[in-house]
Write an enzyme that holds these catalytic residues in place. Structure first.
Site: not given
Length: 139
Positions: A93-95
């Site tokens: 997961a990225d931001s």
């Protein structure tokens, strides 16, 4: 002054800590007493306080729901393993993904997560505990 007690599977039967509170938060541990095998030992004092993490485990059903939402939001394969200890970053997961996860959690549980609180969520367990805290607060 507060007292914390716990048990372990070793010979230690309980442990109590003397905690210093500052503005509603625990700021340091002043001393630790260790009664072992029925014998009491004097308090151990420390100049540099050890770090304790106080955690209230979320209900298993809440953790499972959060795991399912995380899997869906990240489009993870059905057979992938997501647990309470799973870190969002380790799941890829990225931001932006994290924002979408939080939005999915808000929708599923009917809560509103403040930006400050959302930034503190690192694991599935963190999210589940925050959800329960917010649901209890709104009840």
């Amino acid at each position: 002054m507060a007292s914390v007690a716990g048990t372990t599977s070793l010979c230690m039967t309980s442990m109590s800590c003397s905690l210093k509170h500052t503005q509603g938060r625990i700021s340091s541990v002043n001393s630790v007493s260790l009664p072992i095998n029925g014998k009491s030992f004097p308090s151990l004092r420390s100049r540099s306080a050890p770090r304790f993490r106080v955690s209230c485990a979320a209900k298993p059903e809440t953790v499972k729901k959060v795991c399912d939402i995380v899997k869906k939001q990240l489009a993870l394969p059905e057979d992938s393993t997501v647990t309470g200890e799973s870190k969002f970053a380790a799941l890829g997961a990225d931001s932006l993904d994290t924002v979408e996860i939080v939005m999915g959690l808000e929708e599923e549980f009917g809560i509103s997560v403040e930006e400050e609180s959302a930034q503190s969520i690192l694991t599935v367990q963190d999210a589940a505990e925050l959800i329960e805290k917010l649901m209890e607060k709104n009840a």
